[in-house]
Scaffold this motif. Structure first.
Motif, PDB file in Angstrom:
ATOM      1  N   GLU A 137      35.560  42.165  42.631  1.00 55.26           N
ATOM      2  CA  GLU A 137      34.763  42.445  41.435  1.00 55.26           C
ATOM      3  C   GLU A 137      35.236  43.710  40.741  1.00 55.26           C
ATOM      4  N   LEU A 138      35.593  44.729  41.502  1.00 50.46           N
ATOM      5  CA  LEU A 138      36.079  45.977  40.936  1.00 50.46           C
ATOM      6  C   LEU A 138      37.416  45.768  40.224  1.00 50.46           C
ATOM      7  N   ILE A 139      38.302  44.997  40.822  1.00 52.58           N
ATOM      8  CA  ILE A 139      39.593  44.698  40.191  1.00 52.58           C
ATOM      9  C   ILE A 139      39.384  43.891  38.909  1.00 52.58           C
ATOM     10  N   THR A 140      38.466  42.955  38.945  1.00 54.02           N
ATOM     11  CA  THR A 140      38.168  42.158  37.751  1.00 54.02           C
ATOM     12  C   THR A 140      37.647  43.044  36.626  1.00 54.02           C
ATOM     13  N   PHE A 141      36.732  43.954  36.946  1.00 56.43           N
ATOM     14  CA  PHE A 141      36.182  44.865  35.949  1.00 56.43           C
ATOM     15  C   PHE A 141      37.264  45.774  35.377  1.00 56.43           C
ATOM     16  N   ASN A 192      46.633  54.530  32.941  1.00 51.78           N
ATOM     17  CA  ASN A 192      45.834  54.868  34.122  1.00 51.78           C
ATOM     18  C   ASN A 192      45.160  53.638  34.727  1.00 51.78           C
ATOM     19  N   GLY A 193      44.666  52.764  33.868  1.00 57.93           N
ATOM     20  CA  GLY A 193      44.028  51.542  34.351  1.00 57.93           C
ATOM     21  C   GLY A 193      44.984  50.670  35.131  1.00 57.93           C
ATOM     22  N   HIS A 194      46.209  50.566  34.653  1.00 59.85           N
ATOM     23  CA  HIS A 194      47.234  49.779  35.358  1.00 59.85           C
ATOM     24  C   HIS A 194      47.505  50.379  36.740  1.00 59.85           C
ATOM     25  N   GLU A 195      47.610  51.696  36.802  1.00 58.61           N
ATOM     26  CA  GLU A 195      47.839  52.372  38.083  1.00 58.61           C
ATOM     27  C   GLU A 195      46.656  52.172  39.036  1.00 58.61           C
ATOM     28  N   GLU A 213      46.472  47.257  46.588  1.00 60.92           N
ATOM     29  CA  GLU A 213      47.013  47.652  47.891  1.00 60.92           C
ATOM     30  C   GLU A 213      45.972  47.466  48.994  1.00 60.92           C
ATOM     31  N   PHE A 214      44.705  47.662  48.664  1.00 57.68           N
ATOM     32  CA  PHE A 214      43.658  47.477  49.659  1.00 57.68           C
ATOM     33  C   PHE A 214      43.499  46.014  50.053  1.00 57.68           C
ATOM     34  N   LEU A 215      43.846  45.106  49.153  1.00 56.84           N
ATOM     35  CA  LEU A 215      43.754  43.686  49.474  1.00 56.84           C
ATOM     36  C   LEU A 215      44.799  43.276  50.502  1.00 56.84           C
ATOM     37  N   THR A 216      45.941  43.945  50.496  1.00 51.64           N
ATOM     38  CA  THR A 216      47.012  43.583  51.419  1.00 51.64           C
ATOM     39  C   THR A 216      47.104  44.511  52.614  1.00 51.64           C
ATOM     40  N   TYR A 217      46.258  45.542  52.655  1.00 49.57           N
ATOM     41  CA  TYR A 217      46.258  46.491  53.767  1.00 49.57           C
ATOM     42  C   TYR A 217      45.740  45.805  55.028  1.00 49.57           C
TER      43      TYR A 217
END
Length: 65
Positions: A12-16, A46-49, A56-60
């Motif tokens: 949800e955070l990535i979508t937002f 900044n948003g892209h970064e 990265e948290f999804l693949t951690y």
């Protein structure tokens, strides 16, 4: 107590953040004020970064090398 994000909350955070990135990128092309364009372009960068960092948290896996 430590609180962590679940996969759903992370998604949800990535979508937002993606929505915000799209809006900033679109509006930067439409803005006529140069200061506003600069702010929107900085926000886009900044948003892209931020999105890349969140992904990265999804693949951690939790393993450290």
């Amino acid at each position: 107590m430590k609180r962590t994000l679940g996969l759903y909350e992370l998604h949800e955070l990535i979508t937002f953040k993606s929505l915000c990135l799209t809006k900033s990128a679109t509006m930067s092309g439409l803005a006529q004020d140069l200061d506003l364009q600069t702010i929107l372009l900085d926000d886009t960068k900044n948003g892209h970064e931020h999105i890349q960092r969140l992904k990265e948290f999804l693949t951690y896996t939790g393993e450290q090398s």
